[in-house]
Design a protein around this motif. Structure first.
Motif, short mmCIF file in Angstrom:
data_model
loop_
_atom_site.label_atom_id
_atom_site.label_comp_id
_atom_site.label_asym_id
_atom_site.label_seq_id
_atom_site.Cartn_x
_atom_site.Cartn_y
_atom_site.Cartn_z
N TYR A 98 0.83 -1.21 0.00
CA TYR A 98 0.00 0.00 0.00
C TYR A 98 0.87 1.26 0.00
O TYR A 98 0.61 2.21 -0.75
N CYS A 99 1.92 1.28 0.80
CA CYS A 99 2.82 2.43 0.86
C CYS A 99 3.49 2.67 -0.49
O CYS A 99 3.58 3.82 -0.96
N LEU A 100 3.95 1.62 -1.14
CA LEU A 100 4.59 1.74 -2.45
C LEU A 100 3.60 2.22 -3.51
O LEU A 100 3.95 3.00 -4.40
N LYS A 101 2.34 1.79 -3.39
CA LYS A 101 1.29 2.24 -4.30
C LYS A 101 1.05 3.74 -4.13
O LYS A 101 0.96 4.47 -5.12
N LEU A 102 0.98 4.21 -2.89
CA LEU A 102 0.78 5.64 -2.65
C LEU A 102 1.95 6.47 -3.19
O LEU A 102 1.75 7.54 -3.74
N LYS A 103 3.17 5.95 -3.03
CA LYS A 103 4.34 6.65 -3.55
C LYS A 103 4.25 6.79 -5.06
O LYS A 103 4.55 7.84 -5.63
N LYS A 104 3.82 5.73 -5.73
CA LYS A 104 3.70 5.75 -7.18
C LYS A 104 2.66 6.79 -7.62
O LYS A 104 2.84 7.48 -8.62
N GLU A 105 1.57 6.89 -6.86
CA GLU A 105 0.49 7.84 -7.18
C GLU A 105 0.89 9.29 -6.89
O GLU A 105 0.39 10.20 -7.51
N GLU A 106 1.76 9.49 -5.90
CA GLU A 106 2.13 10.83 -5.44
C GLU A 106 3.65 10.96 -5.50
O GLU A 106 4.31 11.17 -4.49
N GLU A 107 4.21 10.83 -6.66
CA GLU A 107 5.66 10.72 -6.84
C GLU A 107 6.46 11.85 -6.19
O GLU A 107 7.52 11.63 -5.63
N SER A 108 5.96 13.09 -6.23
CA SER A 108 6.77 14.22 -5.74
C SER A 108 6.92 14.21 -4.22
O SER A 108 7.98 14.51 -3.70
N GLY A 109 5.88 13.90 -3.51
CA GLY A 109 5.95 13.90 -2.05
C GLY A 109 6.28 15.27 -1.50
O GLY A 109 6.06 16.29 -2.15
N ARG A 110 6.82 15.31 -0.29
CA ARG A 110 7.19 16.58 0.33
C ARG A 110 8.57 16.44 0.94
O ARG A 110 9.08 15.34 1.11
N ASN A 111 9.15 17.58 1.29
CA ASN A 111 10.49 17.58 1.88
C ASN A 111 10.43 18.38 3.17
O ASN A 111 10.37 19.62 3.13
N ILE A 112 10.44 17.68 4.31
CA ILE A 112 10.41 18.37 5.61
C ILE A 112 11.71 18.10 6.36
O ILE A 112 12.52 18.98 6.52
N SER A 113 11.93 16.87 6.79
CA SER A 113 13.19 16.55 7.47
C SER A 113 14.03 15.59 6.63
O SER A 113 15.15 15.28 6.99
N ASN A 114 13.47 15.12 5.53
CA ASN A 114 14.15 14.10 4.74
C ASN A 114 15.24 14.70 3.84
O ASN A 114 15.08 15.75 3.27
N VAL A 115 16.34 13.98 3.80
CA VAL A 115 17.44 14.30 2.89
C VAL A 115 17.47 13.14 1.90
O VAL A 115 17.93 12.05 2.22
#
Length: 190
Positions: A25-42
């Motif tokens: 499910y997580c991988l499916k959501l990533k595929k649907e929302e490819e850009s995501g957000r950048n908060i603390s992630n490098v």
């Protein structure tokens, strides 16, 4: 005799959820929302806050609120806590999350969807790290413990739920596995 005058607790519980279904499910959501957000992630991918229905994750949502309230009771916090926001993290090779905390929340936490032995630990910073480095430099410490450590590491263990006070500074070490994505779900409750 040593007596503790302040303590910070961190809650751990290994759950019994279907991690294969959650990972898919997580991988499916990533595929649907490819850009995501950048908060603390490098590097890596972080979803927007999950909104609406996520039936695959409902049991996890319930477990977070249940154990968050159990943790609150053990700390004598009176309020009934609710999940305020939740998001997915997918870190690939060398992706990590920088030092941060979660202002405004009572507790924050993470649920590990997959396992990474000794790789990509959650690292908590001692609130007195700056002072300790000045008065007790590493060369003066024979063995690190809860009184003199600058950091405490918690390894990512599949199906493990970790809940901690939101004010506690923390970061996530890089994923050093070239072949495997580290998938976790982070949240705040208040």
């Amino acid at each position: 005799m040593i007596s503790d005058i302040f303590k910070i607790g961190v809650f751990h519980k290994v759950l019994n959820l279907d991690t294969k279904k959650i990972e898919k499910y997580c991988l499916k959501l990533k595929k649907e929302e490819e850009s995501g957000r950048n908060i603390s992630n490098v590097g890596g991918w972080q979803s927007e806050n999950l909104q609406g229905k996520h039936l695959v994750l409902n049991e996890l949502f319930e477990e977070i609120e249940h154990y968050g309230n159990d943790f609150a009771k053990s700390l004598n916090i009176k309020t009934s806590l609710k999940l305020s926001n939740i998001w997915i993290n997918i870190n690939q090779y060398k992706d990590w999350n920088m030092l941060h905390n979660h202002p405004g929340a009572t507790f924050s936490g993470v649920y590990y969807v997959n396992e990474f032995e000794n790789n990509g630990s959650l690292n908590f910073s001692n609130g007195y790290a700056d002072v300790l480095q000045c008065i007790w430099p590493d060369y003066k410490i024979e063995k690190f413990n809860e009184y003199n450590s600058l950091w405490r590491k918690t390894p990512p263990i599949k199906n493990n739920l970790i809940i901690f006070p939101a004010f506690l500074n923390h970061f996530v070490s890089p994923n050093m596995n070239k072949n495997k994505k580290r998938i976790s779900i982070s949240f705040n409750i208040m």
